[in-house]
Design a protein around this motif. Structure first.
Motif, PDB file in Angstrom:
ATOM      1  N   LEU A 109       0.849  -1.087  -0.011  1.00 26.24           N
ATOM      2  CA  LEU A 109       0.111  -0.035  -0.004  1.00 26.24           C
ATOM      3  C   LEU A 109       0.711   1.102  -0.075  1.00 26.24           C
ATOM      4  O   LEU A 109       0.346   2.188  -0.182  1.00 26.24           O
ATOM      5  N   VAL A 110       2.012   0.987   0.420  1.00 27.12           N
ATOM      6  CA  VAL A 110       2.882   2.339   0.306  1.00 27.12           C
ATOM      7  C   VAL A 110       3.908   2.290  -0.631  1.00 27.12           C
ATOM      8  O   VAL A 110       4.673   1.297  -0.914  1.00 27.12           O
ATOM      9  N   PRO A 111       4.121   3.335  -1.431  1.00 20.07           N
ATOM     10  CA  PRO A 111       5.025   3.429  -2.523  1.00 20.07           C
ATOM     11  C   PRO A 111       6.434   3.465  -1.989  1.00 20.07           C
ATOM     12  O   PRO A 111       6.978   3.941  -0.965  1.00 20.07           O
ATOM     13  N   ASP A 112       7.269   2.861  -3.046  1.00 25.61           N
ATOM     14  CA  ASP A 112       8.779   2.665  -2.585  1.00 25.61           C
ATOM     15  C   ASP A 112       9.365   3.928  -2.867  1.00 25.61           C
ATOM     16  O   ASP A 112       9.375   4.530  -3.715  1.00 25.61           O
ATOM     17  N   ALA A 113       9.927   4.389  -1.799  1.00 24.51           N
ATOM     18  CA  ALA A 113      10.798   5.715  -1.760  1.00 24.51           C
ATOM     19  C   ALA A 113      12.133   5.600  -1.411  1.00 24.51           C
ATOM     20  O   ALA A 113      12.892   6.239  -1.359  1.00 24.51           O
ATOM     21  N   GLY A 114      12.627   4.288  -1.933  1.00 22.39           N
ATOM     22  CA  GLY A 114      13.907   4.032  -1.756  1.00 22.39           C
ATOM     23  C   GLY A 114      14.639   3.449  -0.530  1.00 22.39           C
ATOM     24  O   GLY A 114      15.908   3.085  -0.561  1.00 22.39           O
ATOM     25  N   ALA A 115      14.032   3.341   0.409  1.00 18.66           N
ATOM     26  CA  ALA A 115      14.192   2.784   1.775  1.00 18.66           C
ATOM     27  C   ALA A 115      14.229   1.377   1.771  1.00 18.66           C
ATOM     28  O   ALA A 115      13.669   0.501   1.058  1.00 18.66           O
ATOM     29  N   GLU A 116      15.190   0.649   2.316  1.00 16.84           N
ATOM     30  CA  GLU A 116      15.181  -0.718   2.525  1.00 16.84           C
ATOM     31  C   GLU A 116      13.836  -1.410   2.991  1.00 16.84           C
ATOM     32  O   GLU A 116      13.100  -0.637   4.133  1.00 16.84           O
ATOM     33  N   ARG A 117      13.300  -2.150   2.344  1.00 19.60           N
ATOM     34  CA  ARG A 117      11.705  -2.786   2.629  1.00 19.60           C
ATOM     35  C   ARG A 117      12.046  -4.348   3.238  1.00 19.60           C
ATOM     36  O   ARG A 117      12.648  -5.056   2.832  1.00 19.60           O
ATOM     37  N   ILE A 118      11.319  -4.473   4.609  1.00 18.58           N
ATOM     38  CA  ILE A 118      11.457  -5.866   5.102  1.00 18.58           C
ATOM     39  C   ILE A 118      10.483  -6.080   5.364  1.00 18.58           C
ATOM     40  O   ILE A 118       9.422  -5.558   6.144  1.00 18.58           O
ATOM     41  N   GLU A 119       9.815  -7.495   4.975  1.00 16.03           N
ATOM     42  CA  GLU A 119       8.631  -8.184   5.293  1.00 16.03           C
ATOM     43  C   GLU A 119       8.676  -8.414   6.965  1.00 16.03           C
ATOM     44  O   GLU A 119       9.576  -9.221   7.485  1.00 16.03           O
TER      45      GLU A 119
END
Length: 400
Positions: free
Chosen positions: A44-54
């Motif tokens: 639901l949140v656009p990717d702004a370049g931060a590392e993304r962790i499930e």
């Protein structure tokens, strides 16, 4: 002490994604080095370049992941208000207040109430997404309303079957899917006539109770029929007297030594949602029965220790009150005196002359009050009726 600045921000997220976020939440996401959350939230949140962790399953594993992210700017995506049956409690318990902050959005409960016109102060709110459905049982009474969070769409059908099975199949269910987002759908149905369709996660149910099912009274001294028993049960009038003497206080733990059917512990826990109990029972069949009686009311706050006191008491959390329904011995009393903290309330019952003598001597030495209870009930006597007496019960009540 040096001031601690927040490195972790809990950003509450609704089904409309970033559209419903405050300026503070948007800023936290823009500045984040790491964004962690369930896959649905991340989508639901656009990717702004931060590392993304499930966020891993089980939930507790995610807390370990957070520990390794200390020192970085972290945003944890959570549902709605993280302190309404959400992740907030676990976060607040694990980290110092200055290490985190929370930015909630309206909870599912608030959204549901606003859609249906229900006042939240008059509505029971329960999180059953990670708790047994039976937890709703003590609250089922005609004209009561509840909003419950469920783990997934299949749980809607489970809840409907459960309500029908306990006599409340005529209740109206409002199945609330993805409230606040483009997939929002509200489906009204009777519990015993649920439509054959699939309900999608995230889902909650608003419940308006109707039916002829048996209502669980809110006072102590439930009828014996509310419990499964092999006859080893503290009978209703005596149980009410015992619970009055035990005097439950919010947040306390009870030791129920020689649990029998567990009726004392069940009613102790039903008195307040913050109360816990541990039943100590040496017989395996009775220990299993106590577990079933606890499960009937969704009481995962009641645990059973299979074993004999005093040995089985080792390692248990300290109680605020202790009940010994029978079988008190000099050795057990001496152990409790040494083991229990000052201020612990002790209530013991006796139906034998030998134990009565022990209670009388203990009361002379330690103080407290003694009460002898004799109860008779009307029973057939030939073509008429007469009084049938039960064994007298002696109750000793003391604050150690």
């Amino acid at each position: 002490m040096a001031e601690v600045s927040p490195w972790l921000t809990l950003v509450g997220l609704g089904e409309d994604g970033p559209d419903g976020l405050s300026a503070a939440s948007r800023a936290a996401l823009a500045e984040a080095e790491v964004v962690i959350g369930p896959p649905r939230h991340l989508s639901l949140v656009p990717d702004a370049g931060a590392e993304r962790i499930e966020w891993p399953v089980p939930f507790a594993d995610g807390l370990t992941v957070l520990d390794g992210l200390r020192g970085r700017r972290v945003v944890a995506l959570v549902s709605g208000d993280p302190f309404w049956f959400g992740a907030g409690r676990a976060i607040a318990a694990r980290y110092e207040p200055g290490e985190w902050c929370a930015l909630p959005v309206p909870s599912t409960f608030s959204l549901a109430a606003s859609r249906l016109g229900w006042s939240l102060e008059d509505t029971l709110c329960l999180g059953l997404h990670a708790a047994p459905l039976e937890r709703v049982r003590p609250h089922l009474a005609p004209d009561r309303r509840a909003i419950v969070l469920l783990r997934d769409g299949d749980a809607v059908r489970d809840l409907a079957r459960y309500l029908t099975g306990v006599g409340f199949g005529a209740s109206t269910l409002h199945i609330l899917e993805a409230l606040g987002g483009p997939r929002e759908r509200i489906t009204p149905a009777r519990a015993d006539a649920l439509p054959e369709e699939t309900f999608a996660h995230p889902v909650a149910v608003a419940l308006a109770v109707v039916g002829e099912g048996r209502v669980v009274p809110v006072t102590n001294g439930l009828a014996d029929e509310f419990f499964e028993s092999d006859g080893q049960i503290t009978k209703r009038p005596v149980r009410a007297l015992a619970l009055s003497a035990l005097a439950p206080r919010p947040g306390e733990l009870l030791w129920d030594i020689g649990g029998g059917s567990g009726s004392i512990s069940v009613e102790w826990c039903l008195s307040h949602p913050s109360l816990r109990a541990i039943c100590i029972e040496p017989r395996a069949d009775r220990a299993a029965r106590i577990g079933r009686n606890a499960a009937t009311y969704g009481l995962d706050r009641l645990s059973v220790v299979e074993g004999a006191a005093p040995e089985a008491l080792d390692g248990l959390d300290a109680p605020g009150a202790v009940f010994v329904g029978g079988g008190l011995t000099e050795a057990l009393l001496a152990d409790l005196e040494n083991r229990l903290s000052p201020g612990t309330r002790l209530v013991a019952h006796s139906v034998t002359l030998e134990t009565e003598a022990l209670l009388t001597g203990a009361a002379s030495r330690l103080g407290g009050t003694l009460m002898r209870v004799e109860i008779s009930e009307a029973a057939p006597l030939g073509p008429k009726r007469g009084w049938k007496a039960s064994y007298p019960v002696v109750q000793w009540q003391v604050v150690l």
